[in-house]
Design an enzyme around this catalytic site. Structure first.
Site, short mmCIF file in Angstrom:
data_model
loop_
_atom_site.label_atom_id
_atom_site.label_comp_id
_atom_site.label_asym_id
_atom_site.label_seq_id
_atom_site.Cartn_x
_atom_site.Cartn_y
_atom_site.Cartn_z
N LEU A 45 1.24 -1.55 0.17
CA LEU A 45 -0.12 0.40 -0.13
C LEU A 45 1.26 1.28 -0.24
O LEU A 45 1.64 1.13 0.16
CB LEU A 45 -1.03 -0.13 1.03
CG LEU A 45 -1.97 -0.79 1.21
CD1 LEU A 45 -2.35 -0.91 3.03
CD2 LEU A 45 -2.55 -1.09 0.24
N ASP A 46 0.24 2.33 -0.73
CA ASP A 46 1.15 3.40 -0.46
C ASP A 46 1.68 3.94 0.81
O ASP A 46 0.48 3.52 1.58
CB ASP A 46 0.47 4.33 -1.37
CG ASP A 46 0.76 4.52 -2.86
OD1 ASP A 46 1.10 3.76 -3.34
OD2 ASP A 46 -0.57 5.00 -3.59
N LYS A 47 2.85 4.98 0.99
CA LYS A 47 2.47 5.31 2.19
C LYS A 47 0.90 5.81 3.55
O LYS A 47 1.47 5.75 4.13
CB LYS A 47 4.26 6.70 2.15
CG LYS A 47 3.82 7.08 3.34
CD LYS A 47 5.56 8.17 3.76
CE LYS A 47 5.41 8.65 4.72
NZ LYS A 47 6.70 9.35 4.96
N ARG A 61 -6.15 5.66 -7.37
CA ARG A 61 -5.15 7.27 -7.59
C ARG A 61 -5.84 7.33 -9.42
O ARG A 61 -5.99 8.78 -9.04
CB ARG A 61 -4.44 7.16 -7.34
CG ARG A 61 -4.24 6.87 -5.84
CD ARG A 61 -2.90 7.14 -4.69
NE ARG A 61 -2.88 8.18 -5.01
CZ ARG A 61 -1.13 8.59 -4.36
NH1 ARG A 61 -0.48 7.40 -4.15
NH2 ARG A 61 -0.80 9.69 -4.32
#
Length: 348
Positions: free
Chosen positions: A137-139, A236
């Site tokens: 997962l992205d930060k 996104r």
């Protein structure tokens, strides 16, 4: 003198040089930029006093350097970082990752990552590729991800991801009003000129996102998103493609333009203070690698997204979409410190 210190005297041949130039010539194993950084942070002393890089040295000057280790040396060190473990057995770990935590070490984030925490929690995964991590997962995306504790489990999970049988459900709060459920089937690859971003283009990899409207508001929509594929930044990028970028997204969202006239002051201020993309991995389903049973886990929304939804709901504006005529491409921020490779895809 410790192993982390160097002591030397300036020879006659280097008299009159700037201290950073002299040290770079005397210690070629260190770059001049690194030496300048150490000087700036007072890790270099000339005759027992800190100096600037422009300071000139003379024959006989005594230099002490406190060697600073490269931050990447911490990339695979165990760290006692708390983990929110949803499920664990001898084969798997299912973790609720908080926003702000990087999954895998990379430039700018060599420590404090999920990988460092995993090495402390389960030291035996150190011998496994990527310490058992099979997806990311992205930060600044929160939520569920699975980690394998054995090599056979890791292989099994990778095969499930490749076969698109892993169920991944996300919740997102986006700008604008989407009017019907749908699917975005658009290939995603590296942006042709901005390597820190992904983009939709024909030479990209197949990417499919299904989205369902849960609630529609005056200037926002609350969505359920299900991934059929797992490309880097997939949700996104696909939401930006719909001209409904995720609230708080610093890369694919709004940079400075907001429909301020259509929001209350309270909502406007809350949006300004929401400092990450409003995206959460809320549900995860897979086949257990050991017993072949279907398993599924779900968690609540994090408090920051709950609070944002409460404020949005309190407005319940029925105005027409004030974002309809905006071209979001004009307002995208092209900077990002979140760089991923193409070997291990992100799941959003």
């Amino acid at each position: 003198m410790s192993d982390d210190e160097r002591l030397l005297a300036i020879p006659e041949s280097h008299a009159g040089l700037r201290v950073d130039v002299a040290l770079q010539q005397l210690l070629p194993e260190f770059s001049r930029s690194k030496l300048q950084e150490w000087i700036k942070h007072e890790f270099v002393f000339v005759n027992q006093s800190p100096v600037s890089s422009k300071h000139k040295v003379y024959a006989g000057d005594e230099i002490k350097i406190i060697i600073q280790q490269n931050p990447e040396n911490n990339a695979f060190l165990p760290e006692a970082i708390p983990l929110d473990i949803i499920f664990e057995d001898e084969t798997l770990l299912v973790i609720n990752k908080p926003a702000g935590m990087v999954v895998h070490p990379a430039v700018g984030n060599w420590s404090g990552t999920l990988l460092n925490a995993l090495l402390h929690h389960t030291p035996d995964i150190a011998h496994m590729p990527r310490c058992g991590i099979v997806h990311r997962l992205d930060k600044e995306t929160s939520g569920l991800l699975v980690v394998a504790k054995t090599l056979s489990a890791q292989t099994h999970l990778v095969q499930q991801l490749q076969a698109r049988t892993v169920k991944r459900e996300y919740r997102a709060i986006v700008w604008g009003q989407l009017w019907k459920n749908g699917t975005v089937n658009q290939p995603i690859g590296r942006h042709p000129s901005i390597r820190t971003r992904m983009a939709i283009h024909l030479s990209g990899k197949p990417a499919i996102t299904h989205y369902e409207i849960l609630e529609r508001f005056g200037v926002h929509t609350y969505l359920r998103c299900n991934l059929e594929t797992g490309r880097t930044h997939q949700i996104r990028v696909h939401m930006q493609y719909l001209k409904a970028p995720i609230v708080g997204d610093p890369v694919y969202g709004l940079k400075s333009i907001m429909p301020i006239k259509s929001m209350s002051h309270a909502l406007h201020q809350h949006i300004l203070g929401f400092d990450r993309q409003a995206l959460h991995a809320i549900r995860l389903g897979l086949i257990h690698p050991s017993n072949n049973k279907a398993m599924e886990w779900s968690i609540d929304l994090p408090n920051d997204m709950k609070n944002l939804l409460e404020i949005i709901r309190s407005e319940q504006s029925d105005v027409a979409d004030p974002l309809a005529d905006l071209d979001f491409e004009d307002y995208l921020d092209e900077s990002s410190d979140d760089i991923d490779d193409d070997i291990l895809e992100d799941d959003e």
